[in-house]
Write an enzyme that holds these catalytic residues in place. Structure first.
Site, PDB file in Angstrom:
ATOM      1  N   VAL A  33       1.012  -1.306   0.173  1.00  0.00           N
ATOM      2  CA  VAL A  33      -0.086   0.074  -0.081  1.00  0.00           C
ATOM      3  C   VAL A  33       0.797   1.086  -0.024  1.00  0.00           C
ATOM      4  O   VAL A  33       0.450   1.960  -0.794  1.00  0.00           O
ATOM      5  CB  VAL A  33      -0.921   0.027   1.166  1.00  0.00           C
ATOM      6  CG1 VAL A  33      -1.848   1.359   1.339  1.00  0.00           C
ATOM      7  CG2 VAL A  33      -1.960  -1.194   0.917  1.00  0.00           C
ATOM      8  N   ASP A 116      -6.928   2.488   4.704  1.00  0.00           N
ATOM      9  CA  ASP A 116      -7.974   1.532   5.324  1.00  0.00           C
ATOM     10  C   ASP A 116      -8.876   2.037   6.422  1.00  0.00           C
ATOM     11  O   ASP A 116      -9.309   1.002   7.060  1.00  0.00           O
ATOM     12  CB  ASP A 116      -7.615   0.370   5.398  1.00  0.00           C
ATOM     13  CG  ASP A 116      -8.532  -0.910   5.266  1.00  0.00           C
ATOM     14  OD1 ASP A 116      -9.267  -0.631   4.499  1.00  0.00           O
ATOM     15  OD2 ASP A 116      -8.432  -2.025   5.704  1.00  0.00           O
TER      16      ASP A 116
END
Length: 250
Positions: A33, A116
């Site tokens: 990520v 997230d």
């Protein structure tokens, strides 16, 4: 009285093109990520610092570090890392640590994105299609990143292959026009004329346009005309005005 105005939908995000060239961006984390976040901000010409233990770097982030594309700090995050930072991106598998970073950013009024964790984000990363100067972002406002990617691919699949090159040529023409007609009061006319060129020329013709074609085409700006590329190259109708290559016509 009722008016025919757009209805307010609410619940959305304000999608902007954030200019972060030479801004200082801190990325906490070095996994997959983080790699995507790093590429996004490097593409926007930001100055990037990555904080992560070396064992936590994936191959892509390690490559960015080895190539000196980013500054690198080999350790876990410390509050002092927020000194002189314009933006913070975290991508670590530690919710408690991420929340603590978020709180510190709020205390310092630093824009942050906690991967997230939508409630702890000042902004979201959408799914972006890039073709030269063209950027198209699809956002689900944190609801479904994978779905955003699917929608983005569908949109990109329906775009002409040469759209990026066409936009680059239009940008060149627009810059030349501002040089030969720089006055502020010319603004509305410049915009209207450029719109006419974009609407009347095909993408293929815009891509094929060369600098000499641009100079010829600019000769029709005083007339408010935008003849075709074919007409420009044939020289048809170019008798009354001619661009002299500097800042005027004769």
């Amino acid at each position: 009285m009722p008016q025919n105005f757009p209805a307010v939908q609410g619940g959305g995000s304000l999608i902007l093109a954030w200019q972060i060239k030479n801004k200082r961006v801190l990325v906490v984390g070095g996994g997959e990520v983080a790699a995507g976040r790093i590429l996004n901000v490097l593409n926007a010409d930001a100055k990037v610092t990555v904080v992560s233990p070396r064992e936590g770097l994936n191959d892509e982030v390690a490559y960015r570090v080895a190539e000196s594309q980013v500054d690198y700090v080999d350790r876990k995050f410390e509050p002092s890392d927020l000194d002189n930072v314009d933006m913070v991106l975290t991508a670590v598998d530690d919710p408690e640590a991420s929340t603590q970073i978020w709180k510190l950013c709020k205390e310092r009024n630093i824009a942050a994105n906690i991967a997230d964790v939508p409630p702890e984000c000042d902004f979201y990363f959408g799914s972006v299609h890039r073709d030269g100067p063209l950027q198209i972002m699809v956002s689900t406002n944190g609801n479904g990143p994978k779905l955003a990617s699917i929608v983005r691919k569908q949109i990109a699949g329906n775009l002409p292959e040469n759209i990026g090159a066409a936009i680059q040529k239009v940008g060149m023409l627009r810059r030349k026009l501002r040089k030969v007609a720089p006055a502020t009061e010319e603004g509305p006319k410049r915009m209207q004329w450029m719109s006419g060129v974009c609407e009347s020329w095909s993408l293929d013709d815009l891509v094929a346009m060369e600098e000499k074609d641009m100079e010829e085409l600019l000769g029709f700006y005083p007339l408010g005309e935008f003849p075709s590329l074919e007409r420009i190259r044939l020289g048809d109708g170019f008798q009354e005005y001619a661009f002299d290559g500097s800042f005027g016509w004769f």
